[in-house]
Design an enzyme around this catalytic site. Structure first.
Site, PDB file in Angstrom:
ATOM      1  N   CYS A 186       0.994  -1.460   0.358  1.00 38.74           N
ATOM      2  CA  CYS A 186      -0.028  -0.360   0.204  1.00 38.74           C
ATOM      3  C   CYS A 186       0.969   0.906   0.045  1.00 38.74           C
ATOM      4  CB  CYS A 186      -0.886   0.297   1.436  1.00 38.74           C
ATOM      5  SG  CYS A 186      -0.543  -0.139   2.600  1.00 38.74           S
ATOM      6  N   ASN A 192      -8.123   4.421  -2.487  1.00 39.26           N
ATOM      7  CA  ASN A 192      -7.104   3.162  -1.370  1.00 39.26           C
ATOM      8  C   ASN A 192      -6.911   2.584  -3.051  1.00 39.26           C
ATOM      9  OD1 ASN A 192      -6.580   1.004  -0.067  1.00 39.26           O
ATOM     10  ND2 ASN A 192      -8.294   1.489   1.075  1.00 39.26           N
TER      11      ASN A 192
END
Lengths: 214, 76
Positions: free
Chosen positions: A25, A182
């Site tokens: 991420c 995201n």
């Protein structure tokens, strides 16, 4: 400040991606910020290689985790040029770093700034307006079950564990919120995005904030 | 999946349903509040989810002050 602003409206934000079973991420967040900064500068908006950052950022741990600030520090120090995603595609696992020749086209950064904006989210919004989408780290434990709406509970500051990209904010309703991209695909959240209440450091969204310059 | 693995996934899913009820109990007060429910992660226990997806490490950063000029720091 405008009451609503979203860099997506300027067509300078790339599409939502999916990190799959890779804990990268931090790389998706940083690369997203660079892609947008490059497009805001007037260059073309294109997907840059997340896999290059995962494989080559030696001060991180690839798909086993990492830090946005460490990644930006590495990009700044080495002046590595990020190549197109199509030239170094995402494999969802850490691999050997592939080096490109000095003449190979790519995007390097000119600098970055990382600060703690807790209690200063209006200042943070001004930075977003001035420099582009912001790479931040949040506590995303409750995001496992998120479907939509404005996140206001069930997460804390000081326990950050997930890197995302803030593309804008909206203060038109009763509850102002950050617009957050995201990297869990478009089927998660609201087409891959989450909304987080502004002004109370919800999920620690203002604790670790990075802007990048290209 | 083996029967053991299948049972583990079912148990994680049942736990997810309980968790959704708790998380949504806060939502009724305002219609803008977040909604929680079944998605692509509902078959995972929170520990598994955390181990796979929550792998970013925060850094200790200086507090931002208005006087700071953003591009001045960390420039090459």
């Amino acid at each position: 400040l405008p009451i609503r602003f979203d860099w997506r409206d300027k067509n300078v934000v790339t599409k939502v991606r999916n990190q799959q079973m890779c804990g990268g991420c931090w790389a998706f967040s940083v690369v997203g910020g660079i892609e947008s900064a490059y497009a805001i500068k007037g260059e073309s908006l294109e997907d840059l290689s997340v896999q290059q950052v995962i494989d080559c950022s030696y001060n991180n741990f690839g798909c086993s985790g990492g830090s946005t600030v460490n990644a930006l520090n590495w990009l700044n120090k080495t002046q590595v040029r990020l190549v197109r995603d199509s030239e170094y595609s995402f494999k969802a696992q850490t691999g050997l770093c592939h080096y490109f020749s000095g003449s190979h086209a790519g995007v390097s950064i000119k600098g970055y700034s990382s600060y703690d904006f807790s209690d200063k989210e209006d200042e943070m919004a001004k930075v977003l307006l001035a420099y582009g989408p912001l790479a931040v780290i949040v506590d995303a434990i409750s995001w496992q079950d998120y479907l939509g709406g404005i996140i206001q509970h069930h997460c804390s500051s000081g326990e950050a564990n997930h890197a995302v990209l803030i593309t804008g904010f909206d203060k038109t309703g009763n509850t102002p919120y950050w617009i957050v991209r995201n990297s869990w695909g478009t089927s998660w959240g609201v087409d891959g995005y989450a909304f987080v209440k502004m002004g109370a450091n919800i999920c620690g969204i203002a604790d670790s904030v990075s802007a990048v310059f290209v | 999946d083996s029967p053991e693995r299948s049972e583990k996934r079912s148990a994680a899913f049942r736990e997810s349903l309980k968790r959704h009820r708790y998380l949504n109990s806060f939502s009724s007060r305002a219609n803008t509040s977040a909604i929680y429910g079944i998605n692509q992660f509902s078959h995972l226990f929170p520990e598994e989810f955390r181990a796979i997806y929550l792998r970013s490490k925060p850094s200790q950063l200086p507090l931002y002050h208005k006087e700071l000029k953003m591009p001045a720091t960390h420039m090459p």
